[in-house]
Design a protein around this motif. Sequence first.
Motif, mmCIF file in Angstrom:
data_model
loop_
_atom_site.group_PDB
_atom_site.id
_atom_site.type_symbol
_atom_site.label_atom_id
_atom_site.label_comp_id
_atom_site.label_asym_id
_atom_site.label_seq_id
_atom_site.Cartn_x
_atom_site.Cartn_y
_atom_site.Cartn_z
ATOM 1 N N PRO A 2 0.900 -1.295 -0.090
ATOM 2 C CA PRO A 2 -0.137 0.141 0.007
ATOM 3 C C PRO A 2 1.015 1.055 0.027
ATOM 4 O O PRO A 2 1.940 1.495 0.542
ATOM 5 N N LYS A 3 0.392 2.279 -0.579
ATOM 6 C CA LYS A 3 0.931 3.549 -0.836
ATOM 7 C C LYS A 3 0.147 4.650 0.198
ATOM 8 O O LYS A 3 -1.063 4.734 -0.214
ATOM 9 N N LEU A 4 0.683 5.169 1.093
ATOM 10 C CA LEU A 4 0.176 6.475 1.871
ATOM 11 C C LEU A 4 0.291 7.671 1.132
ATOM 12 O O LEU A 4 1.243 7.998 0.293
ATOM 13 N N TYR A 5 -0.588 8.609 1.430
ATOM 14 C CA TYR A 5 -0.633 9.933 0.789
ATOM 15 C C TYR A 5 -0.657 10.917 2.021
ATOM 16 O O TYR A 5 -1.715 10.705 2.880
ATOM 17 N N VAL A 20 8.778 19.410 5.645
ATOM 18 C CA VAL A 20 9.113 18.343 4.478
ATOM 19 C C VAL A 20 10.341 17.436 4.846
ATOM 20 O O VAL A 20 10.048 16.530 4.481
ATOM 21 N N SER A 21 11.317 18.240 5.332
ATOM 22 C CA SER A 21 12.511 17.491 5.442
ATOM 23 C C SER A 21 12.375 16.449 6.644
ATOM 24 O O SER A 21 12.825 15.220 6.176
ATOM 25 N N ASP A 22 11.739 16.526 7.489
ATOM 26 C CA ASP A 22 11.416 15.424 8.554
ATOM 27 C C ASP A 22 10.742 14.396 7.784
ATOM 28 O O ASP A 22 11.242 13.321 8.106
ATOM 29 N N ALA A 23 9.801 14.973 6.941
ATOM 30 C CA ALA A 23 8.995 13.589 6.531
ATOM 31 C C ALA A 23 9.683 12.716 5.537
ATOM 32 O O ALA A 23 9.794 11.630 5.423
ATOM 33 N N MET A 24 10.798 13.646 4.938
ATOM 34 C CA MET A 24 11.608 12.837 3.925
ATOM 35 C C MET A 24 12.589 11.954 4.761
ATOM 36 O O MET A 24 13.024 10.887 3.948
ATOM 37 N N ALA A 50 2.610 17.530 -1.224
ATOM 38 C CA ALA A 50 2.272 16.046 -1.104
ATOM 39 C C ALA A 50 3.437 15.530 -1.203
ATOM 40 O O ALA A 50 4.607 15.642 -1.671
ATOM 41 N N VAL A 51 3.350 14.282 -0.382
ATOM 42 C CA VAL A 51 4.170 13.353 -0.042
ATOM 43 C C VAL A 51 3.454 11.887 0.021
ATOM 44 O O VAL A 51 2.293 11.889 0.396
ATOM 45 N N THR A 52 4.399 10.828 -0.402
ATOM 46 C CA THR A 52 3.839 9.596 -0.556
ATOM 47 C C THR A 52 4.778 8.454 0.039
ATOM 48 O O THR A 52 6.144 8.788 0.206
ATOM 49 N N LYS A 53 4.329 7.295 0.609
ATOM 50 C CA LYS A 53 5.272 6.537 1.300
ATOM 51 C C LYS A 53 4.728 5.155 1.140
ATOM 52 O O LYS A 53 3.566 4.834 1.486
ATOM 53 N N GLU A 54 5.439 3.942 0.578
ATOM 54 C CA GLU A 54 4.993 2.593 0.697
ATOM 55 C C GLU A 54 5.123 2.240 1.926
ATOM 56 O O GLU A 54 6.046 2.301 2.583
ATOM 57 N N VAL A 55 4.246 1.493 2.491
ATOM 58 C CA VAL A 55 4.240 0.861 3.707
ATOM 59 C C VAL A 55 3.831 -0.792 3.753
ATOM 60 O O VAL A 55 3.188 -1.281 2.992
ATOM 61 N N GLU A 56 4.366 -1.609 4.549
ATOM 62 C CA GLU A 56 4.036 -2.918 4.805
ATOM 63 C C GLU A 56 2.531 -3.365 5.162
ATOM 64 O O GLU A 56 2.016 -4.176 4.498
ATOM 65 N N SER A 57 2.091 -2.485 6.140
ATOM 66 C CA SER A 57 0.731 -2.789 6.699
ATOM 67 C C SER A 57 -0.157 -2.376 5.857
ATOM 68 O O SER A 57 -0.218 -1.398 5.000
ATOM 69 N N TYR A 59 -3.462 -0.522 4.782
ATOM 70 C CA TYR A 59 -4.148 1.000 5.027
ATOM 71 C C TYR A 59 -5.417 0.951 5.797
ATOM 72 O O TYR A 59 -6.394 0.044 5.717
ATOM 73 N N SER A 60 -5.363 1.892 6.587
ATOM 74 C CA SER A 60 -6.805 1.998 7.757
ATOM 75 C C SER A 60 -6.959 3.465 7.991
ATOM 76 O O SER A 60 -5.762 4.345 8.221
ATOM 77 N N PRO A 61 -8.227 3.917 7.723
ATOM 78 C CA PRO A 61 -8.388 5.541 7.983
ATOM 79 C C PRO A 61 -8.153 5.844 9.376
ATOM 80 O O PRO A 61 -7.855 7.157 9.848
ATOM 81 N N ASP A 62 -7.528 4.925 10.308
ATOM 82 C CA ASP A 62 -7.124 5.522 11.494
ATOM 83 C C ASP A 62 -5.925 5.377 11.846
ATOM 84 O O ASP A 62 -5.519 5.878 12.909
ATOM 85 N N MET A 63 -4.943 5.190 10.841
ATOM 86 C CA MET A 63 -3.569 5.304 10.871
ATOM 87 C C MET A 63 -3.508 6.615 11.132
ATOM 88 O O MET A 63 -3.972 7.692 10.649
ATOM 89 N N LYS A 64 -2.299 7.005 11.880
ATOM 90 C CA LYS A 64 -1.532 8.244 12.192
ATOM 91 C C LYS A 64 -0.652 8.549 11.293
ATOM 92 O O LYS A 64 0.606 7.859 11.287
ATOM 93 N N LEU A 65 -0.746 9.161 10.164
ATOM 94 C CA LEU A 65 0.213 9.116 8.838
ATOM 95 C C LEU A 65 1.574 9.753 9.213
ATOM 96 O O LEU A 65 2.544 9.506 8.782
ATOM 97 N N GLY A 66 1.475 10.733 10.314
ATOM 98 C CA GLY A 66 2.600 11.445 10.530
ATOM 99 C C GLY A 66 3.549 10.379 11.289
ATOM 100 O O GLY A 66 4.875 10.729 11.635
ATOM 101 N N GLN A 67 2.867 9.360 11.860
ATOM 102 C CA GLN A 67 3.888 8.397 12.586
ATOM 103 C C GLN A 67 4.390 7.101 11.651
ATOM 104 O O GLN A 67 4.876 6.207 12.722
ATOM 105 N N GLN A 68 3.915 7.001 10.481
ATOM 106 C CA GLN A 68 4.478 6.145 9.760
ATOM 107 C C GLN A 68 5.699 6.416 9.222
ATOM 108 O O GLN A 68 6.221 7.450 8.932
#
Length: 68
Positions: A2-5, A20-24, A50-57, A59-68
Amino acid sequence: MPKLYRLLTEEDTSAFCHKVSDAMAKGWELYGDPCYAFDAANNMMRCAQAVTKEVESDYSPDMKLGQQ
């Protein structure tokens, strides 16, 4: 995989660059060009990236995207 946005926003200061630097640094990749707009209510310029990231888990709407 899955890819997060996320859409990062901030006032047009160094805080935006740090956000942005922290996210990267956490594995997020830039997606498209940054955007700038005037926030008339607060009389300031605001930035967005906008930023994206592929994750192992899954996707769930309950995800805290900033903690991924």
